[in-house]
Scaffold this motif. Structure first.
Motif, short mmCIF file in Angstrom:
data_model
loop_
_atom_site.label_atom_id
_atom_site.label_comp_id
_atom_site.label_asym_id
_atom_site.label_seq_id
_atom_site.Cartn_x
_atom_site.Cartn_y
_atom_site.Cartn_z
N GLU A 151 0.83 -1.21 0.00
CA GLU A 151 0.00 0.00 0.00
C GLU A 151 0.87 1.26 0.00
OE1 GLU A 151 -4.00 -1.33 2.43
OE2 GLU A 151 -2.12 -1.15 3.57
N ILE A 152 1.95 1.22 0.77
CA ILE A 152 2.87 2.37 0.83
C ILE A 152 3.48 2.62 -0.54
CG2 ILE A 152 5.11 3.13 1.73
CD1 ILE A 152 4.29 1.69 4.39
N GLN A 153 3.98 1.58 -1.19
CA GLN A 153 4.61 1.74 -2.50
C GLN A 153 3.61 2.23 -3.55
OE1 GLN A 153 7.84 1.87 -2.87
NE2 GLN A 153 7.96 1.38 -0.71
N GLU A 154 2.41 1.70 -3.51
CA GLU A 154 1.38 2.12 -4.46
C GLU A 154 1.05 3.60 -4.30
OE1 GLU A 154 -3.35 1.35 -5.25
OE2 GLU A 154 -2.16 -0.29 -4.42
N GLN A 155 0.86 4.03 -3.06
CA GLN A 155 0.51 5.44 -2.83
C GLN A 155 1.70 6.36 -3.08
OE1 GLN A 155 -2.29 6.75 -0.13
NE2 GLN A 155 -2.93 4.71 0.48
N ALA A 156 2.89 5.93 -2.73
CA ALA A 156 4.09 6.75 -2.94
C ALA A 156 4.33 6.98 -4.43
CB ALA A 156 5.31 6.11 -2.29
N SER A 157 4.02 6.00 -5.24
CA SER A 157 4.24 6.14 -6.69
C SER A 157 3.34 7.20 -7.31
CB SER A 157 4.06 4.80 -7.40
OG SER A 157 2.70 4.40 -7.36
N ALA A 158 2.24 7.52 -6.63
CA ALA A 158 1.33 8.54 -7.14
C ALA A 158 1.75 9.95 -6.73
CB ALA A 158 -0.09 8.26 -6.64
N LEU A 159 2.74 10.07 -5.85
CA LEU A 159 3.23 11.38 -5.39
C LEU A 159 4.56 11.69 -6.05
CD1 LEU A 159 2.61 11.06 -1.56
CD2 LEU A 159 1.33 12.51 -3.14
N SER A 160 4.64 12.83 -6.71
CA SER A 160 5.94 13.21 -7.27
C SER A 160 6.71 14.00 -6.20
CB SER A 160 5.78 14.02 -8.54
OG SER A 160 5.02 15.18 -8.30
N ASP A 161 8.01 13.86 -6.22
CA ASP A 161 8.92 14.57 -5.32
C ASP A 161 8.85 14.12 -3.86
OD1 ASP A 161 9.86 16.10 -7.48
OD2 ASP A 161 8.23 17.54 -7.22
N TRP A 162 8.26 12.97 -3.59
CA TRP A 162 8.24 12.39 -2.26
C TRP A 162 8.96 11.05 -2.30
CZ3 TRP A 162 6.02 14.54 2.16
CH2 TRP A 162 5.24 15.68 1.97
N ILE A 163 9.67 10.74 -1.23
CA ILE A 163 10.34 9.44 -1.13
C ILE A 163 9.93 8.77 0.19
CG2 ILE A 163 12.34 10.09 -2.53
CD1 ILE A 163 13.91 10.29 0.17
N VAL A 164 9.97 7.47 0.20
CA VAL A 164 9.74 6.72 1.43
C VAL A 164 11.10 6.28 1.93
CG1 VAL A 164 8.72 4.66 2.45
CG2 VAL A 164 7.47 5.92 0.67
N GLU A 165 11.39 6.65 3.16
CA GLU A 165 12.65 6.25 3.78
C GLU A 165 12.34 5.70 5.16
OE1 GLU A 165 16.66 8.49 5.07
OE2 GLU A 165 16.13 8.54 2.95
N LYS A 166 12.61 4.42 5.32
CA LYS A 166 12.24 3.69 6.54
C LYS A 166 10.73 3.81 6.69
CE LYS A 166 16.83 4.02 8.25
NZ LYS A 166 17.78 4.46 9.18
N SER A 167 10.23 4.29 7.78
CA SER A 167 8.78 4.40 7.95
C SER A 167 8.33 5.86 7.88
CB SER A 167 8.35 3.77 9.28
OG SER A 167 9.00 4.43 10.34
N LYS A 168 8.97 6.60 6.98
CA LYS A 168 8.68 8.03 6.85
C LYS A 168 8.53 8.41 5.38
CE LYS A 168 11.15 9.01 11.05
NZ LYS A 168 12.22 9.72 11.70
N LEU A 169 7.71 9.40 5.15
CA LEU A 169 7.50 9.97 3.82
C LEU A 169 8.15 11.35 3.83
CD1 LEU A 169 5.96 9.45 1.15
CD2 LEU A 169 3.96 10.48 2.22
N GLN A 170 9.03 11.62 2.85
CA GLN A 170 9.79 12.87 2.89
C GLN A 170 9.83 13.58 1.54
OE1 GLN A 170 13.62 11.43 4.25
NE2 GLN A 170 13.10 11.93 6.36
N THR A 171 9.91 14.89 1.63
CA THR A 171 10.16 15.72 0.45
C THR A 171 11.00 16.92 0.89
OG1 THR A 171 9.15 16.78 -1.48
CG2 THR A 171 8.09 17.19 0.62
N THR A 172 11.75 17.47 -0.04
CA THR A 172 12.50 18.69 0.21
C THR A 172 12.15 19.69 -0.86
OG1 THR A 172 14.32 17.47 1.24
CG2 THR A 172 14.80 19.71 0.49
N ARG A 173 11.81 20.87 -0.45
CA ARG A 173 11.49 21.95 -1.39
C ARG A 173 12.59 23.00 -1.30
NH1 ARG A 173 5.95 23.19 -2.42
NH2 ARG A 173 4.81 21.26 -2.65
#
Length: 93
Positions: free
Chosen positions: A9-31
């Motif tokens: 579920e995490i991978q499926e949802q993360a693939s729909a978000l651009s500029d976000w990465i999953v690292e360990k149990s966290k979702l991250q982006t840098t602007r």
């Protein structure tokens, strides 16, 4: 308490978000912004959606860069709340 998402579920949802990465149990982006003032203006725009959702990101500011980290602390990892607020944050300029 919010339900933890499965790895699939995490991978499926993360693939729909651009500029976000999953690292360990966290979702991250840098602007990155032109300067510190624009970075702070962006952070200020996060207040209302985070308060409305009752879900607050961890935020790091380094001059013109803003790093946003999402995780559901009380659940111990990623939940739907994280992806919902990430989607909202992605729309903020």
């Amino acid at each position: 308490m919010a339900k933890l998402l499965s790895e699939a579920e995490i991978q499926e949802q993360a693939s729909a978000l651009s500029d976000w990465i999953v690292e360990k149990s966290k979702l991250q982006t840098t602007r990155k912004f032109k300067d510190f003032i624009q970075a702070i203006e962006f952070v200020n725009k996060l207040v209302e959606p985070a308060e409305s959702a009752g879900h607050h990101p961890d935020i790091e500011i380094s001059y013109n860069k803003v790093k946003i980290t999402l995780t559901t602390h009380d659940a111990g990892g990623l939940t739907q709340k994280d992806f919902d607020i990430a989607e909202v944050i992605s729309q903020i300029n």
